[in-house]
Scaffold this motif. Sequence first.
Motif, PDB file in Angstrom:
ATOM      1  N   ARG A  15      51.793  25.278 -21.359  1.00 53.88           N
ATOM      2  CA  ARG A  15      51.260  24.739 -22.609  1.00 53.88           C
ATOM      3  C   ARG A  15      49.743  24.661 -22.560  1.00 53.88           C
ATOM      4  O   ARG A  15      49.040  25.069 -23.497  1.00 53.88           O
ATOM      5  N   GLN A  16      49.205  24.159 -21.446  1.00 46.90           N
ATOM      6  CA  GLN A  16      47.753  24.055 -21.316  1.00 46.90           C
ATOM      7  C   GLN A  16      47.090  25.433 -21.292  1.00 46.90           C
ATOM      8  O   GLN A  16      46.041  25.649 -21.902  1.00 46.90           O
ATOM      9  N   VAL A  17      47.698  26.377 -20.592  1.00 46.30           N
ATOM     10  CA  VAL A  17      47.158  27.729 -20.510  1.00 46.30           C
ATOM     11  C   VAL A  17      47.174  28.390 -21.884  1.00 46.30           C
ATOM     12  O   VAL A  17      46.207  29.057 -22.283  1.00 46.30           O
ATOM     13  N   ALA A  18      48.264  28.218 -22.633  1.00 52.03           N
ATOM     14  CA  ALA A  18      48.355  28.816 -23.962  1.00 52.03           C
ATOM     15  C   ALA A  18      47.267  28.274 -24.883  1.00 52.03           C
ATOM     16  O   ALA A  18      46.621  29.034 -25.617  1.00 52.03           O
ATOM     17  N   LEU A  19      47.043  26.976 -24.848  1.00 50.47           N
ATOM     18  CA  LEU A  19      45.997  26.392 -25.681  1.00 50.47           C
ATOM     19  C   LEU A  19      44.618  26.915 -25.295  1.00 50.47           C
ATOM     20  O   LEU A  19      43.787  27.216 -26.156  1.00 50.47           O
ATOM     21  N   ALA A  20      44.381  27.050 -24.000  1.00 52.01           N
ATOM     22  CA  ALA A  20      43.066  27.497 -23.531  1.00 52.01           C
ATOM     23  C   ALA A  20      42.836  28.978 -23.781  1.00 52.01           C
ATOM     24  O   ALA A  20      41.736  29.396 -24.158  1.00 52.01           O
ATOM     25  N   ASP A  21      43.869  29.806 -23.591  1.00 55.68           N
ATOM     26  CA  ASP A  21      43.672  31.252 -23.609  1.00 55.68           C
ATOM     27  C   ASP A  21      43.949  31.903 -24.953  1.00 55.68           C
ATOM     28  O   ASP A  21      43.384  32.960 -25.245  1.00 55.68           O
ATOM     29  N   ARG A  22      44.831  31.299 -25.763  1.00 57.94           N
ATOM     30  CA  ARG A  22      45.076  31.925 -27.060  1.00 57.94           C
ATOM     31  C   ARG A  22      45.002  30.951 -28.227  1.00 57.94           C
ATOM     32  O   ARG A  22      45.270  31.312 -29.364  1.00 57.94           O
ATOM     33  N   GLY A  23      44.627  29.697 -27.967  1.00 58.96           N
ATOM     34  CA  GLY A  23      44.331  28.764 -29.036  1.00 58.96           C
ATOM     35  C   GLY A  23      45.516  28.088 -29.678  1.00 58.96           C
ATOM     36  O   GLY A  23      45.359  27.324 -30.628  1.00 58.96           O
ATOM     37  N   THR A  24      46.723  28.313 -29.187  1.00 55.28           N
ATOM     38  CA  THR A  24      47.920  27.669 -29.706  1.00 55.28           C
ATOM     39  C   THR A  24      48.976  27.628 -28.623  1.00 55.28           C
ATOM     40  O   THR A  24      49.029  28.518 -27.774  1.00 55.28           O
ATOM     41  N   ASP A  25      49.794  26.584 -28.651  1.00 54.21           N
ATOM     42  CA  ASP A  25      50.895  26.529 -27.690  1.00 54.21           C
ATOM     43  C   ASP A  25      52.210  26.976 -28.314  1.00 54.21           C
ATOM     44  O   ASP A  25      53.269  26.827 -27.707  1.00 54.21           O
ATOM     45  N   ASP A  26      52.169  27.537 -29.523  1.00 56.71           N
ATOM     46  CA  ASP A  26      53.359  28.160 -30.085  1.00 56.71           C
ATOM     47  C   ASP A  26      53.877  29.219 -29.114  1.00 56.71           C
ATOM     48  O   ASP A  26      53.120  30.071 -28.654  1.00 56.71           O
ATOM     49  N   GLY A  27      55.146  29.166 -28.814  1.00 57.10           N
ATOM     50  CA  GLY A  27      55.741  30.172 -27.943  1.00 57.10           C
ATOM     51  C   GLY A  27      55.660  29.878 -26.467  1.00 57.10           C
ATOM     52  O   GLY A  27      56.259  30.611 -25.670  1.00 57.10           O
ATOM     53  N   ALA A  28      54.930  28.843 -26.072  1.00 55.40           N
ATOM     54  CA  ALA A  28      54.921  28.484 -24.651  1.00 55.40           C
ATOM     55  C   ALA A  28      56.330  28.065 -24.241  1.00 55.40           C
ATOM     56  O   ALA A  28      57.012  27.352 -24.978  1.00 55.40           O
TER      57      ALA A  28
END
Length: 386
Positions: free
Chosen positions: A29-42
């Motif tokens: 979740r944290q990586v998704a927010l940092a790298d693609r700007g959303t945690d959708d799909g994490a």
Amino acid sequence: MQWRILEAPHGDLDHPDGWAYRGIAEVERQVALADRGTDDGAPTARELAVSMTDQTYRRRRRLVAVVDGGTPADGGTPAGGGTPAGGPLVVGHGFLGCNLRDNLHRADVYVAVAPPYRRRGIGAALADAVVALARAEPGRTTALSEVEFAAEPAADAPDALVAPTGNGRISADLPGLRFARRAGIGLTMISRRSVLRLPVSDDVARLEEQARAAAGPDYRLHVWRDDIPERWLAGYAALEERLTIDEPNPGLDVEPEHWDAERMRHEMRELREAGRGWLLTAAEHIPTGELVAATMLLYFPDRQAYSEQETTVVVPEHRGRRLGMLVKCVNLREHTRVRPATERIWTWNNEDNPHMLAINVAMGFRPAGGSAMLQAPLADLRTLSR
């Protein structure tokens, strides 16, 4: 800070060992927010646990980097989830996936580190450990991985790196891509991530009407929710197999997969256990009684904000009749009926698949980042931690 790497223990989420999957899910979740700007799909902890339980078609290994008694550098919720069993803080994880029925030469490798813990050698140690596991798997010769990104750079950006196929760009300065180059695994292809904001415009109804006219009277549509009738399982499995044959993957060392009714049953069972629902629209060719096109949307029953567009396939003999557009429009209309609160739909397409990209653009999907597909001979990967 002292950290260590261990194999993630396997246990149900209500078992004391469930801390590992909760921790991995929080890192993702944290990586998704940092790298693609959303945690959708994490991935959720439940999805991770289910995927590790039944490994009939794919062997999976998961490693975690943990800090015993640690607290997050950003002061947030511990990545280990604060489990009742007092599990250690998960600050990174590594994954190895090996198909067991086809593509027996391939090893999928992946490493992620929570943003507050990057640049401490954790990713390097995880990568070396995952590669060692891959090399111990008999017959595995090719390593594949990916790096996701939030936006494609402009063509004239100084750090823009064009895929070897000539389609799609990524910033050469992304931390994940720099890390991959250090490991010796290079860019092979780019997939585009697109988003459709809901509700859709009236254009989709017009596209459906035009597609129906182009298809003509020889096709009957079937719409299924959270199941595929037994009568159609083998036919739909054949479409999934067809996709692995036809989908363009230029440069990637991948082979077609074999799908049958039993594999579809397994896939549906795993989706249900992971808490996923789906909507599927398929086109039957009336004269032959065969399924010749289909598309699927995945969703979480308890998370309304987004859904994910998955497989869309049309067999070669029935292309040119706008069946791909037809099944996608009908499925989207059904999705609007049963999921009226959903705000967006995500999808992925290879940048080298212009036909499907054109369909999605016509329906209103817009670019929203993507994924760099990486590949190298497993034997050539370099050791990163010394």
